[in-house]
Design a protein around this motif. Structure first.
Motif, PDB file in Angstrom:
ATOM      1  N   PHE A  13       4.601   0.825   5.903  1.00  0.00           N
ATOM      2  CA  PHE A  13       4.247  -0.207   4.936  1.00  0.00           C
ATOM      3  C   PHE A  13       4.321  -1.572   5.604  1.00  0.00           C
ATOM      4  O   PHE A  13       5.118  -1.796   6.506  1.00  0.00           O
ATOM      5  N   THR A  14       3.494  -2.453   5.149  1.00  0.00           N
ATOM      6  CA  THR A  14       3.479  -3.820   5.677  1.00  0.00           C
ATOM      7  C   THR A  14       3.789  -4.784   4.548  1.00  0.00           C
ATOM      8  O   THR A  14       3.889  -4.397   3.381  1.00  0.00           O
ATOM      9  N   ILE A  15       3.921  -6.041   4.883  1.00  0.00           N
ATOM     10  CA  ILE A  15       4.194  -7.059   3.880  1.00  0.00           C
ATOM     11  C   ILE A  15       3.109  -7.076   2.813  1.00  0.00           C
ATOM     12  O   ILE A  15       3.371  -7.326   1.640  1.00  0.00           O
ATOM     13  N   LYS A  16       1.891  -6.738   3.186  1.00  0.00           N
ATOM     14  CA  LYS A  16       0.791  -6.751   2.235  1.00  0.00           C
ATOM     15  C   LYS A  16       0.968  -5.685   1.160  1.00  0.00           C
ATOM     16  O   LYS A  16       0.540  -5.843   0.028  1.00  0.00           O
ATOM     17  N   ASP A  17       1.621  -4.554   1.541  1.00  0.00           N
ATOM     18  CA  ASP A  17       1.832  -3.490   0.571  1.00  0.00           C
ATOM     19  C   ASP A  17       2.802  -3.902  -0.526  1.00  0.00           C
ATOM     20  O   ASP A  17       2.764  -3.384  -1.638  1.00  0.00           O
ATOM     21  N   TYR A  18       3.705  -4.809  -0.209  1.00  0.00           N
ATOM     22  CA  TYR A  18       4.731  -5.210  -1.162  1.00  0.00           C
ATOM     23  C   TYR A  18       4.432  -6.528  -1.857  1.00  0.00           C
ATOM     24  O   TYR A  18       4.907  -6.768  -2.944  1.00  0.00           O
ATOM     25  N   MET A 196      10.802  -6.293  -0.266  1.00  0.00           N
ATOM     26  CA  MET A 196      10.297  -7.419   0.495  1.00  0.00           C
ATOM     27  C   MET A 196      11.036  -7.558   1.823  1.00  0.00           C
ATOM     28  O   MET A 196      10.436  -7.841   2.862  1.00  0.00           O
ATOM     29  N   ALA A 197      12.358  -7.359   1.804  1.00  0.00           N
ATOM     30  CA  ALA A 197      13.144  -7.498   3.031  1.00  0.00           C
ATOM     31  C   ALA A 197      12.712  -6.459   4.058  1.00  0.00           C
ATOM     32  O   ALA A 197      12.575  -6.757   5.253  1.00  0.00           O
ATOM     33  N   LEU A 198      12.506  -5.218   3.633  1.00  0.00           N
ATOM     34  CA  LEU A 198      12.071  -4.172   4.559  1.00  0.00           C
ATOM     35  C   LEU A 198      10.749  -4.538   5.220  1.00  0.00           C
ATOM     36  O   LEU A 198      10.563  -4.352   6.421  1.00  0.00           O
ATOM     37  N   ALA A 199       9.827  -5.057   4.408  1.00  0.00           N
ATOM     38  CA  ALA A 199       8.517  -5.410   4.949  1.00  0.00           C
ATOM     39  C   ALA A 199       8.603  -6.609   5.874  1.00  0.00           C
ATOM     40  O   ALA A 199       8.007  -6.620   6.962  1.00  0.00           O
ATOM     41  N   GLN A 200       9.354  -7.631   5.490  1.00  0.00           N
ATOM     42  CA  GLN A 200       9.438  -8.842   6.298  1.00  0.00           C
ATOM     43  C   GLN A 200      10.143  -8.597   7.627  1.00  0.00           C
ATOM     44  O   GLN A 200       9.824  -9.233   8.628  1.00  0.00           O
ATOM     45  N   LEU A 201      11.113  -7.649   7.634  1.00  0.00           N
ATOM     46  CA  LEU A 201      11.808  -7.316   8.865  1.00  0.00           C
ATOM     47  C   LEU A 201      11.111  -6.223   9.664  1.00  0.00           C
ATOM     48  O   LEU A 201      11.590  -5.793  10.712  1.00  0.00           O
ATOM     49  N   ASN A 202       9.997  -5.743   9.109  1.00  0.00           N
ATOM     50  CA  ASN A 202       9.210  -4.689   9.763  1.00  0.00           C
ATOM     51  C   ASN A 202      10.051  -3.443  10.010  1.00  0.00           C
ATOM     52  O   ASN A 202       9.998  -2.828  11.087  1.00  0.00           O
TER      53      ASN A 202
END
Length: 206
Positions: A13-18, A196-202
């Motif tokens: 998942f990427t930031i766009k997914d969230y 959001m944190a998971l996506a932002q931290l990749n």
């Protein structure tokens, strides 16, 4: 001849997914500033005028302290929920409302089927479950709140560009407006923050 199955790579998942224009960093569950909140003494006050330390009624029919108030600018659609005999509530689509689905409402024990449903998924014909004042018998309160049912007449989408507000309520995590019983939505904000944190931290969500 046997063939070994190849391992399936986890979905990334990427930031766009969230993140989207409709699902922001803050908790999305909020209501319009003129919405009337039921205070501990039975009076009502605009949610924009409620402050930390005030006491409001919650879904259990009991008073609870407001721990925190939040607000933000909301430039998006909202839901306008019309409740029979109690006017309208302007609310974000993700904000949970305590309801009894219409298919359950005719059952003798209908109020035992209360559930938290996002405002955008509430349907005309469903019922708002609204706590009655706690019953007192022999000096003891009932263990379970009793609810009355209020019919939902309409649930329309409207355009909105103004401030919306929410409360964090101690213990019950809910509060009453003049027409509806609302969750204060903290759990949904936590879920959004973790995603959001998971996506932002990749990081891999797995």
């Amino acid at each position: 001849m046997s063939v070994e199955a190849k391992p399936v790579a986890p979905v990334k998942f990427t930031i766009k997914d969230y993140k989207s224009d409709l699902h922001n960093d803050w908790c999305p569950g909020c209501i319009a500033p003129d919405s009337r909140i039921v205070m501990a003494d039975g009076s009502s006050r605009r949610i924009a005028d409620v402050v930390a330390g005030d006491r409001v009624l919650a879904h259990d029919g009991e008073p609870h302290a407001v721990l925190q108030t939040t607000s933000h600018r909301h430039n998006d659609t909202l839901r306008r929920v019309e409740i029979s005999g109690h006017g309208e509530l302007v609310i974000t689509r993700d904000h949970p409302m305590l309801v009894v689905r219409r298919e359950r409402a005719l059952q003798r024990d209908a109020t035992s089927f209360t559930e938290w449903v996002a405002a955008g998924e509430v349907r005309p014909g469903d019922y708002i479950a609204y706590p009655r004042p706690a019953l007192v018998a022999a000096g003891r309160q009932t263990a379970r709140p009793e609810y009355g049912l209020r019919s939902i007449v309409a649930n329309d989408e409207i355009e909105y560009d103004a401030t919306v507000h929410n409360l964090e309520v101690e213990g019950a995590n809910s509060y009453l407006t003049v027409g509806a019983t609302l969750h204060n939505c903290g759990d949904f904000g936590i879920l959004t923050g973790v995603q959001m944190a998971l996506a932002q931290l990749n990081l891999d969500p797995d």
